[in-house]
Design an enzyme around this catalytic site. Structure first.
Site, mmCIF file in Angstrom:
data_model
loop_
_atom_site.group_PDB
_atom_site.id
_atom_site.type_symbol
_atom_site.label_atom_id
_atom_site.label_comp_id
_atom_site.label_asym_id
_atom_site.label_seq_id
_atom_site.Cartn_x
_atom_site.Cartn_y
_atom_site.Cartn_z
ATOM 1 N N HIS A 34 -6.559 -7.021 -0.772
ATOM 2 C CA HIS A 34 -6.631 -5.856 -0.866
ATOM 3 C C HIS A 34 -5.850 -5.257 -2.259
ATOM 4 O O HIS A 34 -4.844 -5.708 -2.398
ATOM 5 C CB HIS A 34 -6.058 -4.689 0.182
ATOM 6 C CG HIS A 34 -6.762 -5.075 1.454
ATOM 7 N ND1 HIS A 34 -6.273 -6.150 2.421
ATOM 8 C CD2 HIS A 34 -7.947 -4.929 2.007
ATOM 9 C CE1 HIS A 34 -7.122 -6.077 3.415
ATOM 10 N NE2 HIS A 34 -8.030 -5.536 3.193
ATOM 11 N N ASP B 133 -3.002 -10.500 -2.659
ATOM 12 C CA ASP B 133 -3.580 -10.068 -1.515
ATOM 13 C C ASP B 133 -5.215 -9.627 -1.753
ATOM 14 O O ASP B 133 -5.284 -9.236 -2.913
ATOM 15 C CB ASP B 133 -2.783 -8.771 -1.098
ATOM 16 C CG ASP B 133 -3.236 -8.371 0.440
ATOM 17 O OD1 ASP B 133 -2.332 -8.561 1.223
ATOM 18 O OD2 ASP B 133 -4.195 -7.702 0.766
ATOM 19 N N ASP C 277 -4.872 -13.111 2.957
ATOM 20 C CA ASP C 277 -6.095 -12.487 3.511
ATOM 21 C C ASP C 277 -7.538 -12.700 2.942
ATOM 22 O O ASP C 277 -8.544 -12.228 3.109
ATOM 23 C CB ASP C 277 -6.223 -11.065 4.275
ATOM 24 C CG ASP C 277 -5.287 -10.003 3.133
ATOM 25 O OD1 ASP C 277 -4.914 -10.563 2.022
ATOM 26 O OD2 ASP C 277 -5.046 -9.008 3.445
ATOM 27 N N HIS D 248 0.809 -1.252 0.135
ATOM 28 C CA HIS D 248 0.051 -0.016 0.099
ATOM 29 C C HIS D 248 0.835 1.099 -0.004
ATOM 30 O O HIS D 248 0.163 2.457 -0.115
ATOM 31 C CB HIS D 248 -0.791 -0.129 1.378
ATOM 32 C CG HIS D 248 -1.910 -1.119 1.264
ATOM 33 N ND1 HIS D 248 -2.769 -1.211 0.219
ATOM 34 C CD2 HIS D 248 -2.355 -1.973 2.186
ATOM 35 C CE1 HIS D 248 -3.530 -2.224 0.155
ATOM 36 N NE2 HIS D 248 -3.330 -2.673 1.773
#
Length: 308
Positions: A167, A165, A245, A128
């Site tokens: 995200h 991921d 995740d 990120h």
């Protein structure tokens, strides 16, 4: 033994409060499962290596941003909130330098022909982090720093970054958008954190998916989208942002993957690496917050890297 497992004590000292999902127990969850699986004797574990240098960090991040982070380091026993998800204690910046350094150590090792691949079980994560912004528990973009290092030191013309991921790897995407030397392939739940704008450029194969899709849906995306892109690009190195995740047991997301799906994806990437990159892969821990599914998924990922 052709697979490295890289971690560092600094990652245990970085913590963001007892209720924060990104906590030091994540590393224990992986190492404990590795020991119980019996494969630790088939891989090589490293716990000591050099921090990344300022020069390494500045290939990706701005000097103003690096100085900003240094100015925020709190006194021992206190915290500095960059945002509600991204919190520094007095050890955080040191841990971030070591997390970036793990990737550089792994790059040198796979190009030194001592190892085929590596998994970096370090904290904080990185995908990120933008060139001038920390967010989502990420301070330095570890995979981007490793990519720029590999391109600079080993004169690579093409490398692939794969991000699975739950995200969006928005920082990695921002850093490498329109960079012809880098192909990025990912899937991620959408709409979901960080809910950032998807950058449309020819070197990006980043695919938003709806909540509750399962492993069969993701495998179809990999076969139809990722594999042709990788085969066309012919990367000289494959880097992985390995977030676990998207597992069905992880409450941080709403995708329904199983640990066997992570093994299947890794098997595909290992096959691609054997075709195009002399088996060279470096994988970086990103997300994964349910301790049981994180440990199981990471072990199968590492088992696949080691071809065990």
């Amino acid at each position: 033994m052709n697979t490295m497992y890289i971690t560092h004590h600094a990652g245990y000292l970085h913590e963001m409060g007892v209720l924060h999902p990104d906590n030091p127990k994540r590393i224990d969850a992986i190492s404990d499962q590795l020991i119980m699986s019996g494969i630790m004797s088939y891989i090589v574990s490293y716990h000591s290596f050099s921090r990344a240098s300022d020069k390494d960090i500045l290939r990706v991040h701005t000097l103003e941003y690096l100085n900003y982070l240094r100015s925020l380091v709190p006194k021992k026993g206190s915290y500095c909130y960059i945002d509600m998800d991204t919190i520094m204690n007095s050890y955080t910046l040191d841990a971030a330098f070591y997390a970036a350094g793990a990737g550089l150590f792994a790059i040198d090792s796979v190009f030194g022909k001592n190892f085929n691949n590596a998994f970096c079980a370090t904290r904080p994560p990185g995908h990120h982090a933008c060139h001038n912004r920390a967010m989502g528990s990420c301070f330095f973009n570890n995979i981007a720093i490793a990519a720029r290092y590999a391109i600079s030191k080993y004169k690579l013309k093409r490398l692939a970054i794969i991000d699975f991921d739950v995200h969006h790897g928005n920082g990695t995407e921002e850093i490498f958008a329109d960079d012809p030397s880098v192909l990025m392939c990912s899937f991620f739940q959408h709409p979901f954190y960080p809910d950032t704008r998807l950058i449309h450029s020819q070197n990006m194969c980043n695919i938003p998916v709806d909540a509750y899709v399962d492993g069969a849906f993701i495998r179809d995306i990999v076969n139809r989208k990722w594999v042709p892109a990788i085969e066309s690009f012919r990367p000289e190195l494959i880097l992985i942002s390995a977030g676990f995740d998207a597992h069905r047991e992880d409450d941080m997301g709403q995708l329904n993957l199983h640990e066997s799906d992570y093994k299947w994806i890794t098997d595909i990437l290992v096959e691609m690496s054997e075709k195009y990159s002399s088996s060279r892969i470096v994988s970086f821990l990103e997300g994964g917050y349910d301790m049981s599914s994180l440990g199981r998924s990471a072990v199968l990922h590492i088992r696949s890297l080691a071809k065990l």
